[in-house]
Design a protein around this motif. Sequence first.
Motif, mmCIF file in Angstrom:
data_model
loop_
_atom_site.group_PDB
_atom_site.id
_atom_site.type_symbol
_atom_site.label_atom_id
_atom_site.label_comp_id
_atom_site.label_asym_id
_atom_site.label_seq_id
_atom_site.Cartn_x
_atom_site.Cartn_y
_atom_site.Cartn_z
ATOM 1 N N LYS A 1 0.832 -1.214 0.000
ATOM 2 C CA LYS A 1 0.000 0.000 0.000
ATOM 3 C C LYS A 1 0.864 1.260 0.000
ATOM 4 O O LYS A 1 0.685 2.158 -0.835
ATOM 5 C CB LYS A 1 -0.943 0.012 1.217
ATOM 6 N N SER A 2 1.807 1.314 0.935
ATOM 7 C CA SER A 2 2.653 2.510 1.019
ATOM 8 C C SER A 2 3.496 2.658 -0.239
ATOM 9 O O SER A 2 3.689 3.768 -0.753
ATOM 10 C CB SER A 2 3.566 2.443 2.236
ATOM 11 N N THR A 3 3.987 1.530 -0.734
ATOM 12 C CA THR A 3 4.789 1.572 -1.960
ATOM 13 C C THR A 3 3.976 2.203 -3.090
ATOM 14 O O THR A 3 4.459 3.090 -3.817
ATOM 15 C CB THR A 3 5.212 0.140 -2.339
ATOM 16 N N PHE B 1 2.283 11.461 5.236
ATOM 17 C CA PHE B 1 3.118 10.266 5.380
ATOM 18 C C PHE B 1 2.670 9.421 6.554
ATOM 19 O O PHE B 1 2.174 9.925 7.557
ATOM 20 C CB PHE B 1 4.572 10.672 5.620
ATOM 21 N N GLN B 2 2.935 8.122 6.402
ATOM 22 C CA GLN B 2 2.666 7.209 7.504
ATOM 23 C C GLN B 2 3.476 7.635 8.735
ATOM 24 O O GLN B 2 3.018 7.551 9.852
ATOM 25 C CB GLN B 2 3.066 5.789 7.074
ATOM 26 N N GLY B 3 4.697 8.156 8.490
ATOM 27 C CA GLY B 3 5.554 8.590 9.622
ATOM 28 C C GLY B 3 5.617 10.093 9.792
ATOM 29 O O GLY B 3 6.606 10.616 10.290
ATOM 30 N N ALA C 1 -3.080 10.055 1.411
ATOM 31 C CA ALA C 1 -2.869 9.986 2.854
ATOM 32 C C ALA C 1 -2.596 8.547 3.260
ATOM 33 O O ALA C 1 -3.419 7.659 3.039
ATOM 34 C CB ALA C 1 -4.094 10.531 3.586
ATOM 35 N N ASP C 2 -1.411 8.324 3.822
ATOM 36 C CA ASP C 2 -1.019 6.971 4.235
ATOM 37 C C ASP C 2 -1.333 6.810 5.724
ATOM 38 O O ASP C 2 -0.611 7.315 6.569
ATOM 39 C CB ASP C 2 0.476 6.776 3.953
ATOM 40 N N GLU C 3 -2.414 6.108 6.013
ATOM 41 C CA GLU C 3 -2.888 5.915 7.385
ATOM 42 C C GLU C 3 -2.964 7.224 8.170
ATOM 43 O O GLU C 3 -2.274 7.397 9.178
ATOM 44 C CB GLU C 3 -2.003 4.898 8.107
ATOM 45 N N PRO C 4 -3.802 8.166 7.715
ATOM 46 C CA PRO C 4 -3.862 9.482 8.364
ATOM 47 C C PRO C 4 -4.466 9.421 9.759
ATOM 48 O O PRO C 4 -4.318 10.367 10.525
ATOM 49 C CB PRO C 4 -4.743 10.299 7.417
HETATM 50 MG MG LIG Z 1 2.408 1.378 4.870
#
Ligand SMILES: [Mg+2]
Lengths: 402, 242
Positions: B51-53, B96-98, B172-175
Motif C-alpha cells: 500500500k505505502s509503496t 506520510f505514515q511517519g 494519505a497513508d494511514e492518516p
Molecule cells: Mg504502509
Amino acid sequence: MLLNALLLALREIRRNLMRSFLTVLGIVIGVAAVITMVTLGNGATRMVADQISSLGSNLLMVMPGQRLGPGRDSAGAPKFKSADIEAIEQQVNGLQAVAPVVGSAVTLVAGTQNWSSTVSGTTNAYLVAGNWRLAAGRAFSDDEERAGKAVCIIGNTVRRELFGGQSPLGNAIRVKGFDCEVIGLLAAKGQGGMGQDQDDSVLMPLRTAQRRLTGSLDIGNVMVSLKDGTNSSVAMMQLRSLLRERRKLADNVDDNFNVMDTKQIAETLSGTIGTMTALLGAVAAVSLLVGGIGIMNIMLVSVTERTREIGIRLAIGALESEVLLQFLIEAVALSAFGGLVGITLAFFACWGLATLMHMPFLFNPGINLTAFAFSAAIGVIFGYVPARRAAQLDPIEALRHE
Amino acid sequence: MSHPEAALIALRGITKTYGQGAAAFQALQGVDLEIAAGEFVAVMGPSGSGKSTAMNLLGCLDTPSSGEYRFRGIHVERLDRNQRALLRRNCLGFVFQGFNLLARTSAQENVELPLLYRGEPADVRHAAARAALGKVGLSGWEHHTPAELSGGQQQRVAIARAIVTRPLVLLADEPTGNLDSKRSHEIMELLVALNREQGITILMVTHEPDMAAYASRIVHFVDGLVAQDERSSPPAEVDACC
Ligand SMILES: [Mg+2]
Ligand SMILES: Nc1ncnc2c1ncn2[C@@H]1O[C@H](COP(=O)(O)OP(=O)(O)OP(=O)(O)O)[C@@H](O)[C@H]1O
C-alpha cells in the motif's frame, strides 16, 4: 526564489545554533591562527631588519678572553689599556670611531628613587660608534673626559625610573658613594636584537669610571665602528694582527681576545627568525588544514543528519535547485561570517601581541585573503556537495535515510 | 491518446522491485488501477501488501520499476525530476505514515512550507496555515514544535500541511493511525468535506473498516496486487483546480 532560499537558510541557521556555532568556530580558529602566526612572524622579521639597519655602519666589539663559547674563561686574559685604543685608532684603516668601555653594574639613587643599571665608562666616541643621538643636554667636554669629572649621560629608561616626568638635566644621581651630575639624555632606541633594553644605561667619562668604580686603568672592551664602505673582514684582520702583535702572541698560540662583528650577529639572528617564521607558517598551515577538516566533518555530519530534511522539502514540492540554493546560502553565510570573525580576532590578537612584544604590527592582506578564501571554500564545498548528493535522491530515498 | 473521460490517475502494469539480485523483492507485481477525479478511495490490505509503496509512486516520491503511470493523461514515468517536483508542488498533497515534519520547526512553519515553495506571499501563507491548523483542531498549537506535540497532534499537523495547498489529489497513508476514534471520525469528516466541497480527489490507506466506510470506493491490496475493488457511491462533482 532567492528571497525564499535566503529566508529558509537564515531560519535553519537560527534553528540550529549549536551546529552553526561549531561550523563558524572551526573557520574562526583556522583563519585566526594562520593570520596571527604569519603576521607575528613577519613583524619579528621586520623588527630584526629594522634593528640591523639602525646599527648603521658596521660595529666591531673587541673583548679580552679566549674565543667565545661555553667553558671559555676571560678572567686570565690580559685586559686592554688606553695605549691599545690609541694604537687601534692610528693603525687600523677605515675606522669611524673607537670607544673604550668600562662596564659596571651599579645601583643608582636619585632622591627617593633607586634603580639597578649598568654604567659604562667611555668617551664621546661611544655615541658615534653606537649611533646614539642626544635627546637633551650635551656630550662630555674634553675637560670632563681628561679630568674624570663626575658627570653622566643617561638612557631613557634610567630617566623614567629615576626622574619620572621631570627633566633630569642638572640633577645628581648617586652612584656607589659619589654624586654624578646628569648632563645629557640619550634618545630612546627601544629593545635590542636579543630583547635587552638598550635604553637602560648610564654613560660617564672613562677616567671617572676607572677611578671611582673599578679602581684600575683596565678597559673592559672596545667598540669600533667602521666608515661606510670599509670591508669589515679586512678591518677585523688588521685589528687582530695588531692586537696579536701588541700582546706578543706567538704564531701557534690562540687569540686571547675576541673580535665580533655585531652586524653579522644580527644578520645571523635575523636568519634564525626567518627560519622560525617559516616554521610558524608551516604550523599555521597545518592548523588551517586541521580547521578545514573540522569544518568538513561538521558539514558532512550535518548534511547526513539533514538528508531527511532534504527529503521532506522535496516531497512537499521544493525543486532540487531551491533546496541546493538554501544549503549554498547557509554554507556561504556561515563560512563568510566565520572568516570575518576570524580576521577580526586575528587583527586584535596580532595588534595586542605585537604591542606586548614591542614588535611592529604589519597587516598582511595576502594572508588574510588566503586564509579566508581557503576556509570559506572548504565550508562552501563541504556544505554544498553532500547536500547536492542528497537532493539528487528520490524524495523517498532521502526520507528513508537514517 | 487521452480522451475527455480519461481517468485522473491511471496505473497500468506498475511493478516496484526493491533490492537487487537474490535479495530483490517485488513489492508491486503489476498494479492496474484507475481513479477518476473526485473519488474518495480507501486503500486496504494486510501489512506488507504494498500500500505505502503504491502511494509513494502515486505521490511521485518514488519511481516505478516498470509500468505506466498517467496523471491527467501525462506520462509521469517520462517526466524528469523537476517536472515531477512541480507536479508534487502544484497538484499533490501527501500525508506520510511517519508524519515527516521538520524537526525544531513550529507547526505553523511546517504547514506554511508548501505554500512558501509555491511562492505565496507571507500574509497568504500565515492565514492559510492558521486556517488549515484550525480545520484539524490544532488552533492554539501553532507555535509548538513536533517534539512538543503528541503523535496524534503531529499527524494532524501533517494533514494540515497536505491540505493547506488545496491539492488536486490528496494522498494519505494511514492518516488516522495515531488518533483516537473521536479524532479519527473528525478527520474523516474533514476529508469527506474536502472531497465533497472542494472536489479534492482523495486516496487514503487505512486498516480500519470504520474509516474506509467514509470512502466511496475501497481498493484491496494483497501481495502487491489489487485483489478487490468495491464501489459504494458515485464520485462527487469536480472542477479541476490545477
Ligand atoms: Mg504502509
Ligand atoms: N525500501 C525498501 N526496501 C526493501 N523492501 C521494502 C522497502 N520498502 C518496502 N519494502 C517491502 O515492500 C513490501 C511492501 O511494503 P509497504 O511499505 O508498501 O507495505 P504496506 O502495505 O504499506 O504495509 P503497512 O500496512 O505495514 O504500512 C514489504 O514487504 C516491505 O518489506
